[in-house]
Design an enzyme around this catalytic site. Sequence first.
Site, mmCIF file in Angstrom:
data_model
loop_
_atom_site.group_PDB
_atom_site.id
_atom_site.type_symbol
_atom_site.label_atom_id
_atom_site.label_comp_id
_atom_site.label_asym_id
_atom_site.label_seq_id
_atom_site.Cartn_x
_atom_site.Cartn_y
_atom_site.Cartn_z
ATOM 1 N N HIS A 90 -5.060 -0.979 52.257
ATOM 2 C CA HIS A 90 -4.062 -0.889 51.201
ATOM 3 C C HIS A 90 -2.884 0.013 51.570
ATOM 4 C CE1 HIS A 90 -6.158 -3.221 48.133
ATOM 5 N NE2 HIS A 90 -7.275 -2.704 48.617
ATOM 6 N N ASP A 94 0.954 -1.065 51.096
ATOM 7 C CA ASP A 94 2.001 -0.262 50.465
ATOM 8 C C ASP A 94 3.240 -0.170 51.355
ATOM 9 O OD1 ASP A 94 0.410 0.139 48.273
ATOM 10 O OD2 ASP A 94 -0.141 2.206 48.765
ATOM 11 N N GLU A 120 2.607 -7.848 44.414
ATOM 12 C CA GLU A 120 3.522 -8.198 45.507
ATOM 13 C C GLU A 120 4.696 -9.036 45.011
ATOM 14 O OE1 GLU A 120 0.118 -11.292 45.732
ATOM 15 O OE2 GLU A 120 0.457 -9.250 45.027
#
Length: 240
Positions: A90, A94, A120
């Site tokens: 993750h 990011d 997203e």
Amino acid sequence: YTRKLEHEVKKRTVELQIANTELAELSLTDNLTGLKNRRFLEHQIENQVLKAFHKSAMSAGKREPREQTVLCLFVIDIDNFKSINDTYGHVAGDKVLKQTAERLQQVMRASDYLVRWGGEEFVVAAHFSHRQMASDLADSIIHSMRGETFFVDDNNRETITCSVGFSCFSYQADLPSDNRMSMLFGIADNCLYAAKAAGRNRWVGITEWNQPVSAQLPNTIDALEALDKQGALTLALSKA
């Protein structure tokens, strides 16, 4: 003593006003990307859209070029974003979101409203003097994403693409007065779904409405092309 007390009260009042302004700004900003967030779009932009529709209705009798009142709403979705999280974690996801925000900001004009809608997905509300400019912006978005690889971590770069759906409306468009923004977003989202279903890394847009706008819009390119042939709308497709 009274003057000193009044001065202190004024000082504290100003400090409180500044703190409230900063807090309000934070509530409208996405912490990760620094873009405005969904709340900003829903509250601020919708009010402006309603004012624009009202202004258009007030001047309906005037002979003004139709192309001066074009609003276009874009929905942008990063392709296969889940695979980035699954492969690199993750933190990498990011990084991709931050880089996406930066690339989108580079192709947007100062007058465009760019927000991170969630996950997203990004949304743009833009005004154009000519409808063809919407297709040009969609092209710029697609090319800015796939033009250079993304940093996913210190050792890896990946080619990442996006899909875009958009729809343009003149302010004279026959739209229900309640929750216009929700309808506009839903139709652009259907165009995004059609782009995804057609293979991703492309855009699908509606540049012209030739009949009352309906929320019951199909979400496949074949069905949209059928409506285009019937003269119900004008469909625009990327060359991807």
